[in-house]
Structures are given as C-alpha cells and as structure tokens.
Design an enzyme around this catalytic site. Structure first.
Site, PDB file in Angstrom:
ATOM      1  N   ASP A 180      36.094  52.423 -67.971  1.00 38.90           N
ATOM      2  CA  ASP A 180      35.669  52.725 -69.331  1.00 38.90           C
ATOM      3  C   ASP A 180      34.233  52.233 -69.563  1.00 38.90           C
ATOM      4  O   ASP A 180      33.742  52.194 -70.675  1.00 38.90           O
ATOM      5  CB  ASP A 180      36.632  52.142 -70.376  1.00 38.90           C
ATOM      6  CG  ASP A 180      36.675  50.626 -70.393  1.00 38.90           C
ATOM      7  OD1 ASP A 180      35.855  49.977 -69.715  1.00 38.90           O
ATOM      8  OD2 ASP A 180      37.549  50.075 -71.108  1.00 38.90           O
TER       9      ASP A 180
ATOM     10  N   ALA B   3      37.618  47.910 -66.700  1.00 39.64           N
ATOM     11  CA  ALA B   3      37.948  48.223 -68.097  1.00 39.64           C
ATOM     12  C   ALA B   3      37.631  47.009 -68.954  1.00 39.64           C
ATOM     13  O   ALA B   3      38.040  45.900 -68.621  1.00 39.64           O
ATOM     14  CB  ALA B   3      39.423  48.584 -68.224  1.00 39.64           C
ATOM     15  N   HIS B   4      36.883  47.223 -70.008  1.00 43.21           N
ATOM     16  CA  HIS B   4      36.582  46.104 -70.904  1.00 43.21           C
ATOM     17  C   HIS B   4      36.278  46.526 -72.332  1.00 43.21           C
ATOM     18  O   HIS B   4      36.044  45.679 -73.187  1.00 43.21           O
ATOM     19  CB  HIS B   4      35.415  45.280 -70.369  1.00 43.21           C
ATOM     20  CG  HIS B   4      34.097  46.012 -70.406  1.00 43.21           C
ATOM     21  ND1 HIS B   4      33.290  46.017 -71.507  1.00 43.21           N
ATOM     22  CD2 HIS B   4      33.473  46.784 -69.495  1.00 43.21           C
ATOM     23  CE1 HIS B   4      32.215  46.743 -71.257  1.00 43.21           C
ATOM     24  NE2 HIS B   4      32.310  47.228 -70.048  1.00 43.21           N
ATOM     25  N   ARG B   5      36.249  47.840 -72.612  1.00 42.88           N
ATOM     26  CA  ARG B   5      35.901  48.270 -73.971  1.00 42.88           C
ATOM     27  C   ARG B   5      36.917  47.723 -74.964  1.00 42.88           C
ATOM     28  O   ARG B   5      38.134  47.738 -74.708  1.00 42.88           O
ATOM     29  CB  ARG B   5      35.912  49.802 -74.081  1.00 42.88           C
ATOM     30  CG  ARG B   5      34.825  50.508 -73.314  1.00 42.88           C
ATOM     31  CD  ARG B   5      33.676  50.952 -74.222  1.00 42.88           C
ATOM     32  NE  ARG B   5      32.588  50.013 -74.208  1.00 42.88           N
ATOM     33  CZ  ARG B   5      31.715  49.839 -73.199  1.00 42.88           C
ATOM     34  NH1 ARG B   5      31.807  50.548 -72.102  1.00 42.88           N
ATOM     35  NH2 ARG B   5      30.758  48.943 -73.292  1.00 42.88           N
TER      36      ARG B   5
END
Ligand code: UDP
Length: 355
Positions: free
Chosen positions: A279, A202-204
């Site tokens: 994501d 997850a990094h958005r």
C-alpha cells in the site's frame, strides 16, 4: 543560495538522496530532520546507505495525532527559519513534515519548493492527500514527476510555477537497483529464492488502524500459497500485536516476518520478488522500475500510469482480487513513465532558474 530542506520520514530520506548531494555542489543546504521517523531502522540507516548528508538540525518531533504533530513541527520550524534566514525552503512529498515546513516558510515569506508536487489520490480521508493539496497551494515552485501531476495542478489553478522534472525516486532506483539485484543476503536471511516469493509492505493508516481492515490484510497474507516476506513497519507491527494477530502470522510457515529493512536489503528483495504487494506509494513506482508486477492494497493510487501500463493492479483488501491479480501476467511493454533518472539535476536547475 541558502536552502533549508525539511525532511522527516523514510521516503523523504530516499528522495533527498537524489537531490541533496547535487544541491550542495553549488549551494549552501541546511537539512532539518523533524524526527517524524526517528528510529535507526527508519532513519539513520537511510542516511548512511544513501549518503544523504547528516541533518544540521534534529527536531525530535514524533508521535501524537497528525494535528498535534504538525502543530509542534510548525512551532519548531518557525523560529528555526528566522535564525537560518534561507533563500528557499525545500520540501518533499506529502507528510506532516512537508506541510509544516511549507507553511512555516510561506508564513515567513520564504519561497517554498515542493518536490513531488501535484500527486492526487482524490481521497481526502488520507492524511497524505490533505498534506499534498495544502503544500501545493502554498508553494512557489512545484516540481512534478509526471504529466498527470501537471494536469492536476492546472485543474486546481495553483499560484506557483509548475515544472515537470521527473521522479527523484527513479534516480535513486537507477543508482541502487543494479547492485541490490545481485546482493542476495536479504533473500537468504528471509529464506526465499529469487523469483519465488512475494514482497509485501503495508502501513497506510486506512489499512492498519482499522481492525476490520487489518484483519483482511492478515487473511490475504495467510491465503497465499507461496512465501511472502513482510518487513513490518512499526505502526503495522504495533497494530498486529495489539489485535493478537502477530503470532498467527509468525506461525504461518510461508510468512517471513522481518523488521523494517534498510534500503539496500529492501531493494534486493524488491528486485528479486515474483510480485510486490503493497500500500506504499514509493514501492509501487520502484516495483515498476524494477520490472516486478505490483498488486496495490488500495482502491486509489497517485501513480495511475503504472496501472494504465498494466503493471499495477488495485485490489484494495479484497482477498479474491488480490489472489487473482498476483497470478496475472504483465504486458510485454514497460514504457519509461517517470523520467530518465536525472530528475535531481532538473530539481536543482529549476531552483536555480526560479531564484
Ligand atoms: N523501504 C525500505 N525498507 C522497508 C520498506 C520500504 O527501504 O522495509 C523503502 C522503499 O524502498 C521506498 C520507501 O521506503 O523507497 C517507501 O517508503 P514508505 O512505504 O514508508 O512510504 P510511502 O512511499 O508509502 O510514502
């Protein structure tokens, strides 16, 4: 022909692995690394593992807001293009490096080739969506991975020529997944068994920069009743640390935190995971290609075909939906969606035909 390729972050290094080597068989390619991702874990290891040629120019531009970063890149790429005087500028995907490379070239009247053109989430709150739309509208040659992308561009009446080439990331998956699948060291390091864990990334910005949403991600991870491996993107690590939630995750027995991984270690985990929870754009496709069902922590996706095929479920950050989706069984059929692994060849052929 002389081609300047502008890349700057992790997924672009992966995409370049499918194209640069082929391009250099017949052309003179100059790689510009903007520096958007600069640490070894997000950059150098990809060049080494995927045999992407060493960049001829390193711009060292990182940090700042999207606006500032893009402006600094434009300021650096403009004069560089004057010096190099290429016949074509090649950009990939949807990052600040993409739009900066594309715009600097277009302003210098140098033809722009956009690989992975036509993708849309229809969510203008995503910085990536702005970068995609702008780059598509200034490009001369738009190389698309899917018919959906082709239809998106037809609807927007882009000025450039659109060619369906397939997805270059599939080429790279085809090259590396078979070997990675049997290399279990990354699984041993994480203390997990093949087929018995979830791999999460997850990094958005929309998920990790807003504390209330980041907390929902933490709650999903804590609620899982099986091991979950979480290679932490630096942005996510920093946000979790700032919120004081990193220790809470580290303290949960089933949560295996890891630094950002190289492509081979990550692909070993991906191909052996029971489910992928992400994501990321690229990881959704790679999971599909590997035959690992994906649960996507967003409410939109550019890769709609994976959802239509029943192998990807969009749950946003809803705990109940995520837990339910992680238990769903995928359909028996998994049709070929994004090409046959020869997109790189088609990219080079399309550039040859265009110039
Ligand atoms: N990836 C990797 N190590 C990791 C996480 C991701 O090698 O720890 C690779 C992954 O296989 C994919 C790419 O990085 O090829 C996806 O990058 P990212 O999720 O940063 O970008 P996005 O695709 O969302 O733009």
């Amino acid at each position: 022909m002389k081609i300047v390729t502008v890349i700057g972050n992790r997924p672009q290094f992966v995409k370049a692995a499918a194209v640069s080597r082929l391009l250099r068989e017949a052309h003179d390619e100059v790689i510009v690394h903007t520096g958007q991702h600069h640490d070894d874990e997000l950059s150098a290891i990809f060049f080494a593992e995927l045999q992407v040629p060493r960049p001829e120019h390193q711009l060292h531009i990182a940090g700042g807001t999207n606006t500032e970063q893009t402006a600094r890149m434009l300021g650096a790429i403009g004069p560089l293009l004057q010096d190099e005087a290429p016949d074509v500028v090649l950009v990939y995907g949807d990052t600040n490096s993409t739009v900066a490379g594309g715009l600097a070239a277009a302003q210098a009247r140098i033809p722009v080739v956009h690989v992975e053109a036509g993708m849309r989430s229809f969510d203008r709150a995503m910085p990536e969506e702005l970068n995609r739309v702008l780059t598509d509208h200034l490009s001369d040659l738009l190389l698309v991975p899917s018919e959906t992308a082709q239809a998106n561009l037809a609807r927007e009446s882009v000025a450039g020529r659109v060619v369906l080439v397939g997805d270059v990331m599939v080429d790279v998956s085809m090259m590396f997944q078979p070997r990675a699948r049997t290399e279990l060291r990354a699984l041993r390091d994480a203390g997990v068994e093949p087929g018995a864990f979830v791999l999460c990334t997850a990094h958005r910005a929309g998920n990790v920069d807003v504390p209330e949403r980041l907390r929902r991600l933490v709650d999903i991870l804590l609620a899982l009743d099986e091991p979950v491996v979480l290679p932490l993107h630096p942005r996510t690590g920093a946000r979790l640390d700032a919120a004081g939630w990193l220790d809470e995750l580290a303290g949960a027995d089933h949560v295996r935190l890891a630094p950002p991984l190289g492509y081979m270690a990550f692909t070993a985990l991906l191909t052996n995971a029971r489910r992928v929870l992400t994501d990321s754009g690229g990881v959704q496709k790679e999971a599909y290609f590997a035959g690992v069902p994906c649960v996507t922590l967003r409410d939109t996706t550019e890769w709609v075909e994976t959802v239509d095929a029943g192998w990807n479920v969009l749950v946003d950050l809803d705990l109940h939906s995520a837990l339910t989706a992680l238990r769903e069984t995928p359909p028996a059929a998994r049709p070929e969606l994004y090409g046959d692994g020869r997109a790189g060849e088609r990219v080079v052929a399309a550039i040859d035909a265009h110039t």
